[in-house]
Design an enzyme around this catalytic site. Structure first.
Site, PDB file in Angstrom:
ATOM      1  N   ALA A 174       0.868  -1.180   0.000  1.00  0.00           N
ATOM      2  CA  ALA A 174       0.000   0.000   0.000  1.00  0.00           C
ATOM      3  C   ALA A 174       0.903   1.226   0.000  1.00  0.00           C
ATOM      4  O   ALA A 174       2.081   1.145   0.356  1.00  0.00           O
ATOM      5  CB  ALA A 174      -0.910   0.003   1.229  1.00  0.00           C
ATOM      6  N   CYS A 175       0.370   2.368  -0.391  1.00  0.00           N
ATOM      7  CA  CYS A 175       1.212   3.562  -0.462  1.00  0.00           C
ATOM      8  C   CYS A 175       1.822   3.868   0.897  1.00  0.00           C
ATOM      9  O   CYS A 175       1.276   3.511   1.941  1.00  0.00           O
ATOM     10  CB  CYS A 175       0.415   4.752  -0.992  1.00  0.00           C
ATOM     11  SG  CYS A 175      -0.648   5.548   0.213  1.00  0.00           S
ATOM     12  N   LEU A 176       2.943   4.541   0.881  1.00  0.00           N
ATOM     13  CA  LEU A 176       3.695   4.806   2.106  1.00  0.00           C
ATOM     14  C   LEU A 176       2.907   5.616   3.125  1.00  0.00           C
ATOM     15  O   LEU A 176       3.171   5.542   4.326  1.00  0.00           O
ATOM     16  CB  LEU A 176       4.998   5.536   1.758  1.00  0.00           C
ATOM     17  CG  LEU A 176       5.982   4.772   0.871  1.00  0.00           C
ATOM     18  CD1 LEU A 176       7.173   5.652   0.521  1.00  0.00           C
ATOM     19  CD2 LEU A 176       6.447   3.484   1.545  1.00  0.00           C
TER      20      LEU A 176
END
Length: 278
Positions: A174-176
């Protein structure tokens, strides 16, 4: 309906679309969707990948390498979430705000290229989790082919393996930004710290890993393989030393291990219920 039947239904669904843009992140789901769509529609498919400070360069490089190998046209568009009003304050609907911005840009790409269908790669299992981005999917008439035919994550992995896709066993990503607790300001510095910390662990051989950022504390979530690696004293000392250099004061290992959406555990149950309704 078995997996094979769902797969055939997926190809029929895509065929009826005639042309398609696939929001392509390089994960297991979007890679499978892109491969399938390209197999059905050929050069009538375009992959669009978002480039931002929350998307590690290694992931972007993988998307480019895949599209080059498969001879799929890819367009990379800049989507800087931190420029979205209110986003940097890290609200609980941050995924919705991000997806909204992304789909506006993807539809612009679609218009410029004479394409009238845009898709994303959520699967039927995603309906069980808090996914505020799905609201934007509905609002912007983005198609979800994998959810439409009710493919599960395990089924997608199985089909990906049969297709020879390198992502069939790729660990979820998942995105940071998802590493930061809601309400904690999102800054390029914090995202860079998370990125460097996770890259260090990946280079050490960990596969499924998250570095949750709690101000001056880094909380590592990993699987059994990761636990075994980090149980070696020399490895722990290496992590501690390099995390300190990155900017963390304290480093911990979460004894429960990796689980998706662990930051949602901090939300009161009434807020979570209300978010699912949106």
């Amino acid at each position: 309906m078995n997996t094979k039947q769902k797969y055939e239904m997926l190809k029929e669904y895509i065929s009826d679309l005639d042309n398609l843009i696939v929001a392509f992140s390089g994960g297991t789901d979007s890679t499978f969707l892109l491969k399938t769509a390209h197999g059905v529609l050929g050069n009538k498919v375009i992959a669009v990948t978002a480039k931002s400070c929350s998307f590690p360069q290694r992931e972007l490089n993988e998307t480019t390498a895949f599209c080059e190998k498969e001879n799929i046209r890819q367009i990379i568009c800049d989507v800087e979430e931190l420029n979205i009003k209110g986003f940097s304050r890290n609200p609980t609907n941050r995924c919705y705000l991000c997806k909204k911005e992304l789909f506006v840009k993807i539809w612009s790409v679609a218009k410029d290229n004479g394409i009238y269908n845009v898709s994303e790669a959520s699967n039927i299992d995603d309906d069980r989790d808090y996914r505020p981005g799905l609201k934007a999917v509905s609002e912007y008439s983005v198609k979800s082919p994998l959810r439409h035919v009710k493919l599960t994550k395990d089924e997608i992995r199985s089909l990906s393996k049969k297709l020879g896709l390198p992502t069939w066993n790729k660990q979820s990503f998942a995105c940071l930004i998802s590493r930061l607790p809601y309400g904690e300001d999102i800054t390029p510095q914090r995202l860079s710290m998370i990125n460097h910390a996770e890259q260090l662990l990946l280079d050490m051989g960990l596969r499924q890993v998250r570095v949750r950022h709690h101000r001056n504390l880094a909380r590592i979530e990993t699987d059994e393989l990761g636990f075994n690696i980090l149980m070696e004293r020399s490895q722990r000392e290496k992590v501690y030393k390099q995390f300190k250099e990155i900017g963390f004061t304290y480093v911990t290992i979460d004894i429960i291990g990796y689980r998706t959406g662990s930051m949602n555990e901090m939300l009161p149950i009434n807020i979570v219920k209300s978010l699912y309704k949106t």
